[in-house]
Design a protein around this motif. Structure first.
Motif, PDB file in Angstrom:
ATOM      1  N   PRO A   6       0.900  -1.332  -0.018  1.00  0.00           N
ATOM      2  CA  PRO A   6      -0.051  -0.105  -0.156  1.00  0.00           C
ATOM      3  C   PRO A   6       0.854   1.384  -0.055  1.00  0.00           C
ATOM      4  O   PRO A   6       2.103   1.330   0.078  1.00  0.00           O
ATOM      5  CB  PRO A   6      -0.852  -0.009   1.113  1.00  0.00           C
ATOM      6  N   LYS A   7       0.108   2.482  -0.199  1.00  0.00           N
ATOM      7  CA  LYS A   7       0.904   3.636  -0.060  1.00  0.00           C
ATOM      8  C   LYS A   7       0.984   3.968   1.296  1.00  0.00           C
ATOM      9  O   LYS A   7       0.058   3.575   2.323  1.00  0.00           O
ATOM     10  CB  LYS A   7      -0.199   4.832  -0.947  1.00  0.00           C
ATOM     11  N   GLU A  36      -0.563  -0.417  -4.639  1.00  0.00           N
ATOM     12  CA  GLU A  36      -1.594   0.692  -4.755  1.00  0.00           C
ATOM     13  C   GLU A  36      -1.113   1.775  -5.740  1.00  0.00           C
ATOM     14  O   GLU A  36       0.374   2.209  -5.636  1.00  0.00           O
ATOM     15  CB  GLU A  36      -1.633   1.295  -3.222  1.00  0.00           C
ATOM     16  N   SER A  37      -1.813   2.423  -6.349  1.00  0.00           N
ATOM     17  CA  SER A  37      -1.369   3.458  -7.224  1.00  0.00           C
ATOM     18  C   SER A  37      -0.730   4.456  -6.635  1.00  0.00           C
ATOM     19  O   SER A  37      -1.259   4.935  -5.529  1.00  0.00           O
ATOM     20  CB  SER A  37      -2.540   3.864  -8.010  1.00  0.00           C
ATOM     21  N   ALA A  39       1.779   4.691  -4.822  1.00  0.00           N
ATOM     22  CA  ALA A  39       2.791   4.025  -3.597  1.00  0.00           C
ATOM     23  C   ALA A  39       4.212   4.557  -3.742  1.00  0.00           C
ATOM     24  O   ALA A  39       4.714   4.943  -2.926  1.00  0.00           O
ATOM     25  CB  ALA A  39       2.498   2.694  -3.421  1.00  0.00           C
ATOM     26  N   ASP A  47       4.103   4.324 -11.297  1.00  0.00           N
ATOM     27  CA  ASP A  47       3.432   3.134 -11.387  1.00  0.00           C
ATOM     28  C   ASP A  47       3.727   2.333 -12.741  1.00  0.00           C
ATOM     29  O   ASP A  47       3.806   1.100 -12.739  1.00  0.00           O
ATOM     30  CB  ASP A  47       1.811   3.462 -11.525  1.00  0.00           C
ATOM     31  N   VAL A  58      -3.010  -1.222  -8.380  1.00  0.00           N
ATOM     32  CA  VAL A  58      -4.512  -1.548  -7.715  1.00  0.00           C
ATOM     33  C   VAL A  58      -4.830   0.214  -7.223  1.00  0.00           C
ATOM     34  O   VAL A  58      -4.017   0.784  -7.028  1.00  0.00           O
ATOM     35  CB  VAL A  58      -4.495  -2.281  -6.409  1.00  0.00           C
ATOM     36  N   ASP A  60      -6.992   1.711  -5.128  1.00  0.00           N
ATOM     37  CA  ASP A  60      -7.223   2.261  -3.903  1.00  0.00           C
ATOM     38  C   ASP A  60      -6.887   1.147  -2.756  1.00  0.00           C
ATOM     39  O   ASP A  60      -6.684  -0.155  -3.043  1.00  0.00           O
ATOM     40  CB  ASP A  60      -8.622   2.488  -3.659  1.00  0.00           C
ATOM     41  N   ALA A  61      -6.581   1.806  -1.771  1.00  0.00           N
ATOM     42  CA  ALA A  61      -6.181   1.094  -0.432  1.00  0.00           C
ATOM     43  C   ALA A  61      -6.937  -0.149  -0.065  1.00  0.00           C
ATOM     44  O   ALA A  61      -6.675  -1.281   0.245  1.00  0.00           O
ATOM     45  CB  ALA A  61      -5.819   2.145   0.754  1.00  0.00           C
ATOM     46  N   LEU A  64      -6.740  -2.855  -2.372  1.00  0.00           N
ATOM     47  CA  LEU A  64      -5.468  -3.578  -2.346  1.00  0.00           C
ATOM     48  C   LEU A  64      -5.382  -4.253  -1.038  1.00  0.00           C
ATOM     49  O   LEU A  64      -5.097  -5.763  -0.944  1.00  0.00           O
ATOM     50  CB  LEU A  64      -4.256  -2.452  -1.956  1.00  0.00           C
ATOM     51  N   TRP A  65      -5.807  -3.985   0.226  1.00  0.00           N
ATOM     52  CA  TRP A  65      -5.972  -4.683   1.360  1.00  0.00           C
ATOM     53  C   TRP A  65      -6.734  -5.951   1.300  1.00  0.00           C
ATOM     54  O   TRP A  65      -6.659  -6.957   1.782  1.00  0.00           O
ATOM     55  CB  TRP A  65      -6.377  -3.981   2.721  1.00  0.00           C
TER      56      TRP A  65
END
Length: 94
Positions: A6-7, A36-37, A39, A47, A58, A60-61, A64-65
């Motif tokens: 993730p970011k 995550e885009s 990040a 990216d 991905v 959004d967060a 991704l999670w």
């Protein structure tokens, strides 16, 4: 097994948990990786650089999670400013 990157959300944090070069090596071990885009922006990694390494981007967060078996971060999980919940609450059950 899918690894999610993730970011980082901690104020001022510019690092990202992996680079495209390392992501390629991890994938050769049989893992898939999604990032995550955006990040890597703080670390000057686009990216597109991740895409060229075969990494899924991905949007959004939450997505991704939800879609990751394992999440790699630089900082420990904390309250997500946009989602208003702790990042640990984004992990799927199990």
């Amino acid at each position: 097994m899918k690894i999610g990157i993730p970011k980082e959300i901690h104020s001022g944090e510019k690092r990202v948990a992996t680079t495209p070069d390392v992501a390629e090596k991890i994938q050769k071990l049989g893992f898939s990786i999604c990032v995550e885009s955006g990040a890597g922006e703080g670390a000057n990694i686009s990216d597109e650089a991740y895409r060229e390494a075969g990494v899924e981007i991905v949007a959004d967060a939450k997505t991704l999670w939800d879609s990751s078996d394992l999440v790699m971060k630089v900082r420990p999980p904390e309250k997500h400013p946009e989602l208003a919940i702790d990042e640990t609450e984004l992990l799927p059950l199990g």
